[in-house]
Design a protein around this motif. Structure first.
Motif, PDB file in Angstrom:
ATOM      1  N   GLY A 378     -12.783 -17.166  -0.992  1.00 57.73           N
ATOM      2  CA  GLY A 378     -13.772 -16.283  -0.644  1.00 57.73           C
ATOM      3  C   GLY A 378     -14.279 -15.159  -1.920  1.00 57.73           C
ATOM      4  O   GLY A 378     -15.310 -15.061  -2.144  1.00 57.73           O
ATOM      5  N   VAL A 379     -13.189 -14.888  -2.695  1.00 61.40           N
ATOM      6  CA  VAL A 379     -13.630 -14.174  -3.926  1.00 61.40           C
ATOM      7  C   VAL A 379     -14.207 -15.022  -4.786  1.00 61.40           C
ATOM      8  O   VAL A 379     -15.219 -14.866  -5.823  1.00 61.40           O
ATOM      9  CB  VAL A 379     -12.043 -13.773  -4.649  1.00 61.40           C
ATOM     10  N   LEU A 380     -13.693 -16.233  -4.871  1.00 60.25           N
ATOM     11  CA  LEU A 380     -14.354 -17.250  -5.964  1.00 60.25           C
ATOM     12  C   LEU A 380     -15.821 -17.681  -5.307  1.00 60.25           C
ATOM     13  O   LEU A 380     -16.697 -17.625  -6.106  1.00 60.25           O
ATOM     14  CB  LEU A 380     -13.933 -18.670  -5.912  1.00 60.25           C
ATOM     15  N   GLY A 381     -16.108 -17.580  -4.215  1.00 54.85           N
ATOM     16  CA  GLY A 381     -17.453 -17.769  -3.624  1.00 54.85           C
ATOM     17  C   GLY A 381     -18.293 -16.722  -3.780  1.00 54.85           C
ATOM     18  O   GLY A 381     -19.496 -16.751  -4.303  1.00 54.85           O
ATOM     19  N   SER A 382     -17.720 -15.465  -3.751  1.00 56.36           N
ATOM     20  CA  SER A 382     -18.757 -14.340  -4.031  1.00 56.36           C
ATOM     21  C   SER A 382     -18.848 -14.185  -5.551  1.00 56.36           C
ATOM     22  O   SER A 382     -20.191 -13.936  -5.933  1.00 56.36           O
ATOM     23  CB  SER A 382     -17.739 -13.049  -3.793  1.00 56.36           C
ATOM     24  N   ALA A 383     -17.869 -14.444  -6.519  1.00 60.49           N
ATOM     25  CA  ALA A 383     -18.382 -14.803  -7.853  1.00 60.49           C
ATOM     26  C   ALA A 383     -19.435 -15.780  -8.040  1.00 60.49           C
ATOM     27  O   ALA A 383     -20.241 -15.464  -8.882  1.00 60.49           O
ATOM     28  CB  ALA A 383     -16.892 -15.054  -8.770  1.00 60.49           C
ATOM     29  N   LEU A 384     -19.368 -16.833  -7.374  1.00 60.34           N
ATOM     30  CA  LEU A 384     -20.417 -17.786  -7.695  1.00 60.34           C
ATOM     31  C   LEU A 384     -21.802 -17.529  -7.132  1.00 60.34           C
ATOM     32  O   LEU A 384     -22.676 -17.639  -7.337  1.00 60.34           O
ATOM     33  CB  LEU A 384     -20.237 -19.286  -6.897  1.00 60.34           C
ATOM     34  N   GLN A 385     -21.795 -16.594  -6.105  1.00 61.52           N
ATOM     35  CA  GLN A 385     -22.997 -16.342  -5.106  1.00 61.52           C
ATOM     36  C   GLN A 385     -23.595 -15.326  -6.064  1.00 61.52           C
ATOM     37  O   GLN A 385     -24.569 -15.246  -6.225  1.00 61.52           O
ATOM     38  CB  GLN A 385     -22.458 -15.527  -3.896  1.00 61.52           C
TER      39      GLN A 385
END
Length: 416
Positions: A378-385
């Motif tokens: 989720g943290v990784l997805g937020s960074a990519l988003q």
């Protein structure tokens, strides 16, 4: 040589159990549609005017909150000799939480409403934790190997058709927009579905489990060692971690479609797509999982990964197609076809690959570790988003393809 059981060969009490479990799972899955963090709750947070930061918490809380505590509470669950009562208690807890969400939508607005929904969802996830641990055990104890995938698939297919009908009604018979109160009453009405689940499970005939004499600390330490020392569980956790991309990618399709605005019919298009995918594919995935559960995981992950990358390509190179109101719901449908295979395949695999209390250990240990990985992703997805929504979609789609390949290396749960 092990033989797959046919549904027609079930004993009378097993047929009765099968019908009750299908009823319980169907009503529970319909309740899940009402409380879907990827679609309904995401739309609800927009309607009530909740801050985007709270909306971003929905999927991590919904997915990880129901799994993270499992390694810690499974020791208590194993002390309950008939696990159906744990399942029923969790269903009642989910009912109360949906009532809380509905009341928040009826009487609150803005940040206050958003916080109330988040708190209710957090408690909902804890109640769901009890259902998640006990449901696999009830399924494994009351029905023979070779029928479990079809039972799970049947429930998913029936609930998919029912949610499909509800979505069609919304698309054709309701106003283009809906008030905040409409969402509140919809969620309040959906809360009764979990009471049906609790009642159905109460009538399942389940033999009591053997009493455990392990203290809770020793039991927890054994499960922690199992995640490293048990090769079957270890490989399953790795494959399931990679296949998380199939669950985490779909919200980005909703985000890419939100340029259409917060209208009930826009939401219904995604509910329609999800319901149609589940209705059309779940029974077939269930039949495949009863014979080749690891292949079901691999095929489902491959489909989800390819569809996700197709969405990236449309977003980058096909702006005319990307601007169509039906493009993203269609991709959502296709991605959920693959996700259904991943979900039913992994549920069948973990039940068939273990026996007795080992099944509870496998489920609780893997779910707790997967919950941690969801938070990390989720943290990784937020960074990519923050860079680009399409970058996040691409990253999770590639994980799906890696998980598909990894699933093929899992040990078979049936003799050739």
């Amino acid at each position: 040589m092990s033989k797959l059981s046919a549904l027609s060969s079930l004993k009378p009490h097993e047929r009765r159990n099968a019908l009750l479990i299908v009823l319980g799972q169907t009503s529970s899955k319909l309740g899940d549609v009402i409380c879907n963090a990827k679609t309904v709750l995401t739309w609800l947070m927009g309607v009530i005017g909740a801050p985007p930061a709270l909306t971003a918490l929905l999927v991590p809380i919904r997915e990880s909150g129901s799994m993270l505590p499992q390694a810690f509470v499974s020791g208590f669950v194993k002390r309950v000799r008939r696990r159906k009562w744990v399942y029923a208690a969790g269903a009642v807890g989910q009912t109360l939480c949906l009532i809380g969400m509905g009341l928040a939508a009826l009487f609150l607005k803005g940040t206050a409403a958003g916080i109330a929904v988040i708190l209710a969802l957090a408690i909902y996830s804890l109640a769901r934790c009890l259902c998640s641990i006990s449901s696999k055990d009830v399924l494994g104890k009351t029905l023979p190997k070779g029928t479990r995938g079809r039972i799970t698939g049947s429930a998913a297919s029936i609930s998919g058709f029912l949610s499909l009908g509800a979505a069609v009604f919304v698309l054709l018979a309701m106003d283009r927009s809906a008030s905040q109160e409409t969402y509140g009453w919809m969620i309040l009405g959906g809360s009764a579905l979990y009471l049906v689940t609790a009642t159905a499970l109460g009538f399942v005939k389940e033999e009591p489990s053997e009493e455990t004499e392990k203290d809770l600390l020793t039991d927890f330490k054994e499960r922690a060692r199992m995640a490293v020392a048990d090769p079957v569980l270890r490989k399953f956790i790795v494959a399931r971690t990679l296949l998380l991309g199939s669950a985490l990618a779909s919200p980005y399709l909703v985000i890419l479609s939100q340029q259409q605005g917060f209208e009930l019919r826009s939401l219904a298009a995604f509910v329609l797509a999800g319901g149609l995918a589940s209705a059309l594919s779940s029974l077939l995935w269930g039949k495949l999982s009863d014979r080749l559960s690891r292949q079901a995981m691999a095929l489902g992950g491959g489909i989800a990964g390819i569809v996700g990358l197709l969405g990236v390509a449309i977003g980058i190179w096909m702006p005319a197609i990307a601007s169509s109101v039906w493009t993203w719901p269609t991709l959502f449908f296709l991605l959920n076809l693959g996700y259904a295979g991943v979900r039913i395949g992994r549920k069948t695999y973990v039940v068939d690959a273990s026996e007795g209390d080992q099944r509870t250990d496998y489920v609780s240990t893997s779910n707790t570790l997967i919950a941690i990985m969801i938070l990390i992703m989720g943290v990784l997805g937020s960074a990519l988003q923050s860079l680009d929504v399409l970058a996040a979609l691409a990253g999770f789609s590639l994980l799906c393809l890696a998980g598909s390949a990894c699933s093929l290396s899992l040990r078979s749960t049936h003799e050739d």
